[in-house]
Design a protein around this motif. Structure first.
Motif, mmCIF file in Angstrom:
data_model
loop_
_atom_site.group_PDB
_atom_site.id
_atom_site.type_symbol
_atom_site.label_atom_id
_atom_site.label_comp_id
_atom_site.label_asym_id
_atom_site.label_seq_id
_atom_site.Cartn_x
_atom_site.Cartn_y
_atom_site.Cartn_z
ATOM 1 N N ASP A 55 -7.580 114.660 -36.962
ATOM 2 C CA ASP A 55 -7.091 115.847 -37.649
ATOM 3 C C ASP A 55 -5.997 115.487 -38.650
ATOM 4 N N ASP A 56 -5.070 114.648 -38.197
ATOM 5 C CA ASP A 56 -3.981 114.205 -39.063
ATOM 6 C C ASP A 56 -4.543 113.477 -40.282
ATOM 7 N N ASP A 57 -5.484 112.596 -40.025
ATOM 8 C CA ASP A 57 -6.100 111.834 -41.103
ATOM 9 C C ASP A 57 -6.664 112.768 -42.161
ATOM 10 N N GLU A 58 -7.330 113.814 -41.682
ATOM 11 C CA GLU A 58 -7.952 114.732 -42.645
ATOM 12 C C GLU A 58 -6.915 115.491 -43.445
ATOM 13 N N ALA A 59 -5.840 115.896 -42.755
ATOM 14 C CA ALA A 59 -4.760 116.598 -43.459
ATOM 15 C C ALA A 59 -4.200 115.707 -44.561
ATOM 16 N N LEU A 60 -4.034 114.434 -44.263
ATOM 17 C CA LEU A 60 -3.525 113.492 -45.262
ATOM 18 C C LEU A 60 -4.517 113.326 -46.413
ATOM 19 N N ARG A 69 2.585 121.095 -38.080
ATOM 20 C CA ARG A 69 1.219 120.932 -37.588
ATOM 21 C C ARG A 69 1.097 119.875 -36.506
ATOM 22 N N SER A 70 1.777 118.758 -36.749
ATOM 23 C CA SER A 70 1.526 117.590 -35.901
ATOM 24 C C SER A 70 2.807 116.776 -35.705
ATOM 25 N N ARG A 123 2.919 113.944 -34.371
ATOM 26 C CA ARG A 123 2.627 112.549 -34.672
ATOM 27 C C ARG A 123 2.797 112.256 -36.144
ATOM 28 N N LEU A 124 2.368 113.215 -36.947
ATOM 29 C CA LEU A 124 2.508 113.046 -38.385
ATOM 30 C C LEU A 124 3.985 113.031 -38.765
ATOM 31 N N ALA A 125 4.735 113.984 -38.212
ATOM 32 C CA ALA A 125 6.169 114.032 -38.496
ATOM 33 C C ALA A 125 6.831 112.731 -38.068
ATOM 34 N N ASP A 126 6.398 112.227 -36.947
ATOM 35 C CA ASP A 126 6.934 110.969 -36.436
ATOM 36 C C ASP A 126 6.629 109.824 -37.394
ATOM 37 N N ALA A 127 5.401 109.798 -37.875
ATOM 38 C CA ALA A 127 5.004 108.735 -38.803
ATOM 39 C C ALA A 127 5.849 108.795 -40.070
ATOM 40 N N VAL A 128 6.082 110.009 -40.573
ATOM 41 C CA VAL A 128 6.894 110.152 -41.781
ATOM 42 C C VAL A 128 8.319 109.678 -41.507
ATOM 43 N N ALA A 129 8.852 110.074 -40.352
ATOM 44 C CA ALA A 129 10.213 109.652 -40.004
ATOM 45 C C ALA A 129 10.297 108.125 -39.923
#
Lengths: 270, 270
Positions: free
Chosen positions: A18-23, A117-118, A120-126
């Motif tokens: 899901d995250d991949d698709e959002a990106l 949304r996610s 994990r995504l926020a974590d990746a950005v951080a």
DNA sequence: CGTCTATTTGAGCCCCGTCAAAGGCGGTGG
DNA sequence: CCACCGCCTTTGACGGGGCTCAAATAGACG
């Protein structure tokens, strides 16, 4: 066929499909283009949101009033330019394109939505922000304490690792658009001296250069020449233990180092 | 009698009396002490929470395997050491005390509670992180493109401004515990050369040094010698408009610069 | 009053900057 | 297709800013 962007953030924290698709969707929205050697952000200007490099190379830079110019870091596909920078009234540095660049201009609101949304995504950005800061610290060390040869070797090794993380390395070679002038801006040297050091490095077989293509016959050797330790790049180690409590970080550091070395040998054979 | 801590964060965003009190309470909880020249965090170690300097000076540093050492930045009272650093598996740099240091060890949970309490406080912390990053960028510029004299003048000017922000400047003088060796670690120079440059600067009346006390007879002159522009420090301008929507930040930037100059003249007269 | 650290000064040298000029190499227009 | 132009690369000669090595002096602290 995953995009560099997905690989870049996916390399920092495990992402869902899901995250991949959002990106991937981001990479299609509000995409801007700039020609090589033009500004994305001007020193002293403002920043309304977050910019995400989709394609091409750019650099942050800062300049003195008399024209002396210093590069602060390179941006390659998948890199964000400081998600929080808009908090400042005035950006203290510029960003300019080295090659033609395509980037996504993401508003703060969009960014907030994405983060909500996610986790994990926020974590990746951080984590991406932290890695950028770690790279800046390593550059301070380079500029202060590495000599010209070590510095250039270190910079090339850094970029090679980052390019590999986003899938832009084939075997021992990659596209490498920096001119000797760009390298001089980044290392605090003059183009003339960069040229001489590169000549020596080529003679010794540390690197090969030809038509914007870089070949590194033996990455381990280059890394040794640059006193390079990849730990600061926080490359994703799939075997990384998820606990974080105890203090035996020397041990965990070793483990990570071995992961790196494996990578290196893998490449050395190719 | 506001604490340096309150002044530091209050200088980055307007805080309520409530926020001030929350900060003051922090300064009484889980306070740690370290002696001068000892580690707060070891390079390669881990970081469980956030550390907040209450009293004394410290520095971040990074070292090469052969012992060459480079300071990445100085921490003075009110400074946080990267609120998000615990996200990384391994800290890529160390922090060591220059003078005896007292600091608050704040857990992630406490930090989250604090951030949830007050948006203004969270904002101040976020801005503090950005200012730290901006200082690191300015250091990269210094190390790459300023000569020894400019670099030392710039560093002293930076520290003087930061000390004033936290109320530790009296007139034209302040307590300044850095040795010439510390300055060498920070500027990428050798202690011997730092000594020679300081001699020149003293002879020309740019600075006076005596028993860990620094006097700057004319800050504007020193700033000129260091090609110093305080914009990157994001000093708090009480007249800064509190809206954030529109784009006329160039105007606000100008106003901010004038605010700075006022400060400078104010001091130059003292 | 001895020890340890920090500061100061000198002599000599080297890494890297400066200045200058001569090739490559790709792009562009005639 | 060629001539031209601008940018990048390459090379040489020379100078200087900062490093190295060494030793003397001054402060800080017990």
């Amino acid at each position: 066929m995953t995009s560099p962007l997905v690989m870049a953030l996916g390399g920092l924290a495990p992402l869902s499909r899901d995250d991949d698709e959002a990106l991937a969707r981001l990479g299609r929205h509000s995409v801007q283009s700039v020609a090589a050697r033009r500004h994305l952000v001007r020193q002293g200007g403002t920043c309304s949101g977050v910019m995400l490099i989709i394609d091409g190379w750019a650099c942050r830079y800062k300049a003195l009033a008399d024209g002396r110019r210093q590069t602060l870091g390179f941006l390659i596909p998948g890199d964000l330019c400081d998600p929080n920078l808009y908090l400042l009234d005035q950006i203290d540095h510029g960003i300019s394109a080295i090659t033609p660049v395509r980037y996504a201009d993401i508003s703060r609101v969009q960014m907030d939505v994405l983060n909500a949304r996610s986790t994990r995504l926020a974590d990746a950005v951080a984590r991406s922000v932290l890695v950028t800061a770690a790279i800046q610290r390593e550059w301070i060390l380079s500029l202060g304490r590495r000599n010209a040869r070590e510095q250039i070797a270190h910079l090339i090794a850094e970029l090679f690792h980052r390019l590999r993380m986003i899938g832009q390395v084939q075997g021992a070679s990659c596209h490498f658009p920096l001119t000797q002038g760009d390298l001089a801006d980044a290392t605090g040297l003059t183009p003339v001296h960069v040229n001489r050091v590169l000549k020596d490095m080529r003679r010794e077989g540390l690197i090969e250069f030809d038509h914007r293509t870089l070949v590194i016959p033996n990455l381990a050797t280059l890394e040794r020449a640059g006193l390079f330790d990849p730990a600061y790049l926080q490359l994703y180690d799939p075997y990384r233990p998820t606990d974080g409590g105890d203090d035996h970080t020397v041990g965990s550091g070793r483990r990570r180092s071995k992961g790196q070395l494996m990578f290196v040998y893998e490449h050395g054979d190719a």
